[in-house]
Scaffold this motif. Structure first.
Motif, PDB file in Angstrom:
ATOM      1  N   PRO A  12       0.864  -1.267  -0.131  1.00 44.59           N
ATOM      2  CA  PRO A  12      -0.076   0.242  -0.223  1.00 44.59           C
ATOM      3  C   PRO A  12       0.721   1.291   0.251  1.00 44.59           C
ATOM      4  O   PRO A  12       2.085   1.090   0.513  1.00 44.59           O
ATOM      5  N   VAL A  13       0.488   2.182  -0.561  1.00 46.98           N
ATOM      6  CA  VAL A  13       0.950   3.605  -0.555  1.00 46.98           C
ATOM      7  C   VAL A  13       1.229   3.967   0.854  1.00 46.98           C
ATOM      8  O   VAL A  13       0.240   4.291   1.601  1.00 46.98           O
ATOM      9  N   PRO A  14       2.466   4.404   1.353  1.00 50.08           N
ATOM     10  CA  PRO A  14       2.611   5.124   2.637  1.00 50.08           C
ATOM     11  C   PRO A  14       1.506   6.252   2.877  1.00 50.08           C
ATOM     12  O   PRO A  14       1.270   6.854   1.802  1.00 50.08           O
ATOM     13  N   VAL A  15       1.030   6.430   3.976  1.00 46.96           N
ATOM     14  CA  VAL A  15      -0.001   7.549   4.370  1.00 46.96           C
ATOM     15  C   VAL A  15       0.866   9.003   4.093  1.00 46.96           C
ATOM     16  O   VAL A  15       0.023   9.864   3.715  1.00 46.96           O
ATOM     17  N   TRP A  16       2.072   8.972   4.221  1.00 49.71           N
ATOM     18  CA  TRP A  16       2.816  10.219   4.176  1.00 49.71           C
ATOM     19  C   TRP A  16       2.847  10.593   2.716  1.00 49.71           C
ATOM     20  O   TRP A  16       3.458  11.739   2.229  1.00 49.71           O
ATOM     21  N   ALA A  17       2.930   9.834   1.647  1.00 46.13           N
ATOM     22  CA  ALA A  17       3.365   9.882   0.285  1.00 46.13           C
ATOM     23  C   ALA A  17       2.407  10.884  -0.298  1.00 46.13           C
ATOM     24  O   ALA A  17       2.822  11.759  -1.007  1.00 46.13           O
ATOM     25  N   PRO A  18       1.221  10.937  -0.383  1.00 51.58           N
ATOM     26  CA  PRO A  18       0.497  12.039  -1.142  1.00 51.58           C
ATOM     27  C   PRO A  18       0.534  13.345  -0.636  1.00 51.58           C
ATOM     28  O   PRO A  18       0.794  14.339  -1.563  1.00 51.58           O
ATOM     29  N   PRO A  19       0.698  13.609   0.696  1.00 48.31           N
ATOM     30  CA  PRO A  19       1.031  15.018   1.107  1.00 48.31           C
ATOM     31  C   PRO A  19       2.262  15.625   0.476  1.00 48.31           C
ATOM     32  O   PRO A  19       2.657  16.536   0.286  1.00 48.31           O
ATOM     33  N   LEU A  20       3.214  14.598   0.677  1.00 48.41           N
ATOM     34  CA  LEU A  20       4.628  14.821   0.322  1.00 48.41           C
ATOM     35  C   LEU A  20       4.721  15.332  -1.127  1.00 48.41           C
ATOM     36  O   LEU A  20       5.179  16.161  -1.533  1.00 48.41           O
ATOM     37  N   LEU A  21       4.119  14.311  -1.904  1.00 49.26           N
ATOM     38  CA  LEU A  21       3.914  14.437  -3.533  1.00 49.26           C
ATOM     39  C   LEU A  21       3.371  15.874  -3.511  1.00 49.26           C
ATOM     40  O   LEU A  21       3.759  16.777  -4.762  1.00 49.26           O
ATOM     41  N   VAL A  22       2.193  16.370  -3.148  1.00 50.71           N
ATOM     42  CA  VAL A  22       1.607  17.602  -3.185  1.00 50.71           C
ATOM     43  C   VAL A  22       2.625  18.771  -2.906  1.00 50.71           C
ATOM     44  O   VAL A  22       2.754  19.673  -3.586  1.00 50.71           O
ATOM     45  N   MET A  23       3.119  18.479  -1.816  1.00 50.52           N
ATOM     46  CA  MET A  23       4.215  19.723  -1.229  1.00 50.52           C
ATOM     47  C   MET A  23       5.118  20.018  -2.363  1.00 50.52           C
ATOM     48  O   MET A  23       5.500  20.985  -2.580  1.00 50.52           O
ATOM     49  N   ALA A  24       5.643  18.636  -2.894  1.00 46.28           N
ATOM     50  CA  ALA A  24       6.947  18.822  -3.871  1.00 46.28           C
ATOM     51  C   ALA A  24       6.437  19.444  -5.173  1.00 46.28           C
ATOM     52  O   ALA A  24       7.040  20.057  -5.706  1.00 46.28           O
ATOM     53  N   CYS A  25       5.127  18.976  -5.578  1.00 50.50           N
ATOM     54  CA  CYS A  25       4.489  19.735  -6.749  1.00 50.50           C
ATOM     55  C   CYS A  25       4.435  21.246  -6.632  1.00 50.50           C
ATOM     56  O   CYS A  25       4.713  22.063  -7.454  1.00 50.50           O
ATOM     57  N   PHE A  26       4.129  21.446  -5.376  1.00 53.21           N
ATOM     58  CA  PHE A  26       3.668  22.879  -5.084  1.00 53.21           C
ATOM     59  C   PHE A  26       5.179  23.841  -5.236  1.00 53.21           C
ATOM     60  O   PHE A  26       5.209  24.935  -5.729  1.00 53.21           O
ATOM     61  N   ILE A  27       6.144  23.243  -4.398  1.00 53.96           N
ATOM     62  CA  ILE A  27       7.444  23.955  -4.539  1.00 53.96           C
ATOM     63  C   ILE A  27       8.117  23.989  -5.796  1.00 53.96           C
ATOM     64  O   ILE A  27       8.474  24.917  -6.466  1.00 53.96           O
ATOM     65  N   ALA A  28       7.669  22.969  -6.422  1.00 52.14           N
ATOM     66  CA  ALA A  28       8.364  22.886  -8.019  1.00 52.14           C
ATOM     67  C   ALA A  28       7.597  24.135  -8.865  1.00 52.14           C
ATOM     68  O   ALA A  28       8.034  24.674  -9.723  1.00 52.14           O
ATOM     69  N   MET A  29       6.198  24.068  -8.838  1.00 53.44           N
ATOM     70  CA  MET A  29       5.491  25.064  -9.596  1.00 53.44           C
ATOM     71  C   MET A  29       5.843  26.483  -9.121  1.00 53.44           C
ATOM     72  O   MET A  29       6.075  27.672  -9.859  1.00 53.44           O
TER      73      MET A  29
END
Length: 157
Positions: free
Chosen positions: A4-21
């Motif tokens: 299963p996808v770790p519970v912390w992965a989606p928020p980390l992905l969203v944060m990384a996308c926000f910073i990149a944008m």
């Protein structure tokens, strides 16, 4: 079976996308506004000195593509002006120092707002338009050092 996808992965992905944008948009704005060009020609070599004026509404660039609201501070000194951008937006936008001798000024009105428009001798295609009370505070802070309009002969003082 898949893990299963770790519970912390989606928020980390969203944060990384926000910073990149955020980084991409600030980089893009630094180019669209002409800041990068001005930084090559007019790099600030020291700390800002003079009278600080927080700029509320500014358009900058070849056709005013760069719009800034409450993120620029202009330091008015005897030798010229230094522009500083708020650190959150300063990606690829180091401080600028432009001597008064390299600035020509015109004034105008757009809709209901008065403005001053600066052009730079070594980068005449890039405009810096300051609106409203911020423009008046810059002129007042510069006092006798304020550059006169080189093209039409009128000044703001």
């Amino acid at each position: 079976m898949h893990d299963p996808v770790p519970v912390w992965a989606p928020p980390l992905l969203v944060m990384a996308c926000f910073i990149a944008m955020w980084l991409f948009v600030t980089w893009l704005l630094s180019h669209a506004s002409g800041w990068v060009t001005l930084a090559r020609i007019y790099p600030a070599t020291g700390d800002a000195t003079g009278i600080p004026v927080r700029l509320r509404a500014v358009r900058m660039g070849r056709s005013g593509l760069g719009q800034f609201r409450n993120v620029l501070t202009l330091w008015v000194g005897a030798q010229g002006m230094q522009l500083h951008m708020l650190f959150l937006f300063a990606i690829n936008s180091p401080d600028l120092f432009v001597p008064w001798s390299d600035i020509s000024v015109t004034r105008g009105r757009q809709f209901f707002f008065d403005y001053i428009e600066m052009k730079f001798r070594q980068a005449p295609e890039i405009l810096l338009r300051i609106y409203g009370s911020s423009a008046e505070r810059v002129v007042e802070a510069a006092g006798a050092d304020w550059p006169e309009n080189q093209t039409r002969g009128d000044t703001l003082n």
